[in-house]
Design an enzyme around this catalytic site. Sequence first.
Site, PDB file in Angstrom:
ATOM      1  N   ARG A   1       0.826  -0.988  -0.127  1.00 61.14           N
ATOM      2  CA  ARG A   1      -0.027   0.051  -0.178  1.00 61.14           C
ATOM      3  C   ARG A   1       0.924   1.246   0.062  1.00 61.14           C
ATOM      4  O   ARG A   1       0.352   2.265  -0.501  1.00 61.14           O
ATOM      5  CB  ARG A   1      -0.970   0.067   1.273  1.00 61.14           C
ATOM      6  CG  ARG A   1      -2.047  -1.171   1.009  1.00 61.14           C
ATOM      7  CD  ARG A   1      -3.336  -0.880   2.011  1.00 61.14           C
ATOM      8  NE  ARG A   1      -3.935   0.256   1.445  1.00 61.14           N
ATOM      9  CZ  ARG A   1      -5.029   0.151   0.888  1.00 61.14           C
ATOM     10  NH1 ARG A   1      -5.056  -0.918  -0.169  1.00 61.14           N
ATOM     11  NH2 ARG A   1      -5.693   1.461   0.630  1.00 61.14           N
TER      12      ARG A   1
ATOM     13  N   ARG B   1      -1.932  -3.474  -9.689  1.00 64.10           N
ATOM     14  CA  ARG B   1      -1.737  -4.112  -8.658  1.00 64.10           C
ATOM     15  C   ARG B   1      -2.027  -5.414  -8.632  1.00 64.10           C
ATOM     16  O   ARG B   1      -2.952  -5.908  -9.558  1.00 64.10           O
ATOM     17  CB  ARG B   1      -2.606  -3.231  -7.634  1.00 64.10           C
ATOM     18  CG  ARG B   1      -4.182  -3.129  -7.977  1.00 64.10           C
ATOM     19  CD  ARG B   1      -4.676  -2.097  -7.017  1.00 64.10           C
ATOM     20  NE  ARG B   1      -6.010  -1.659  -7.539  1.00 64.10           N
ATOM     21  CZ  ARG B   1      -6.269  -0.933  -8.414  1.00 64.10           C
ATOM     22  NH1 ARG B   1      -5.545  -0.057  -8.899  1.00 64.10           N
ATOM     23  NH2 ARG B   1      -7.543  -0.469  -8.516  1.00 64.10           N
TER      24      ARG B   1
ATOM     25  N   ASP C   1      -6.800  -6.116  -5.129  1.00 62.54           N
ATOM     26  CA  ASP C   1      -7.421  -4.716  -4.436  1.00 62.54           C
ATOM     27  C   ASP C   1      -8.591  -5.467  -3.876  1.00 62.54           C
ATOM     28  O   ASP C   1      -9.412  -5.981  -4.442  1.00 62.54           O
ATOM     29  CB  ASP C   1      -7.721  -3.789  -5.377  1.00 62.54           C
ATOM     30  CG  ASP C   1      -8.179  -2.471  -4.795  1.00 62.54           C
ATOM     31  OD1 ASP C   1      -7.554  -2.078  -3.705  1.00 62.54           O
ATOM     32  OD2 ASP C   1      -8.737  -1.714  -5.467  1.00 62.54           O
TER      33      ASP C   1
ATOM     34  N   ASP D   1     -11.803  -4.063  -1.831  1.00 60.28           N
ATOM     35  CA  ASP D   1     -12.551  -2.849  -1.272  1.00 60.28           C
ATOM     36  C   ASP D   1     -13.900  -3.216  -0.709  1.00 60.28           C
ATOM     37  O   ASP D   1     -14.715  -4.232  -0.990  1.00 60.28           O
ATOM     38  CB  ASP D   1     -13.301  -2.102  -2.498  1.00 60.28           C
ATOM     39  CG  ASP D   1     -11.883  -1.262  -3.129  1.00 60.28           C
ATOM     40  OD1 ASP D   1     -10.756  -1.006  -2.712  1.00 60.28           O
ATOM     41  OD2 ASP D   1     -11.930  -0.908  -4.345  1.00 60.28           O
TER      42      ASP D   1
END
Length: 156
Positions: free
Chosen positions: A85, A94, A97, A99
Amino acid sequence: MRGVLALGANTGDRAANLHAALAALDALDGLDVEAVSSFVETAPVGAVPDQPDFLNAVALVRTTLDPHALLRACHAVEAAVGLDRARKVPDGPRPIDVDVVTLGDVVLDEDGLVLPHPRARERAFVLGPWLELDPDAELPGPRGGRVADLLARVAP
């Protein structure tokens, strides 16, 4: 409480990264992955367009974690799968991830955590997989609504 998590990966073995994150989430105390959508490939969205396509999924979870503990757990899973991060470029490439899209009907706007996720209503790669898992899904809050209706507004 029921929650919705959105996962995406566009570096490394994307499918393996998603599977690893889902397994790590399911192994956490206080969190059970109840259902996972199909994996969908999508073009990158945001300020860094020149990057590999993403593989995305949505998971429905049941958790006893509070919103901040759930966010910390998601960050720990990201780190375990290879996301640094501190070096992450917003909207950039990336390996994973994770969320938090929703947690029950919680509406929250605090430093570092906004629920429901502030851009969920604009992202077909979240809304479509979520609708696949829950045709009656609703995004809570004043800018929420039926996921099917929100998807119809953003889908091409």
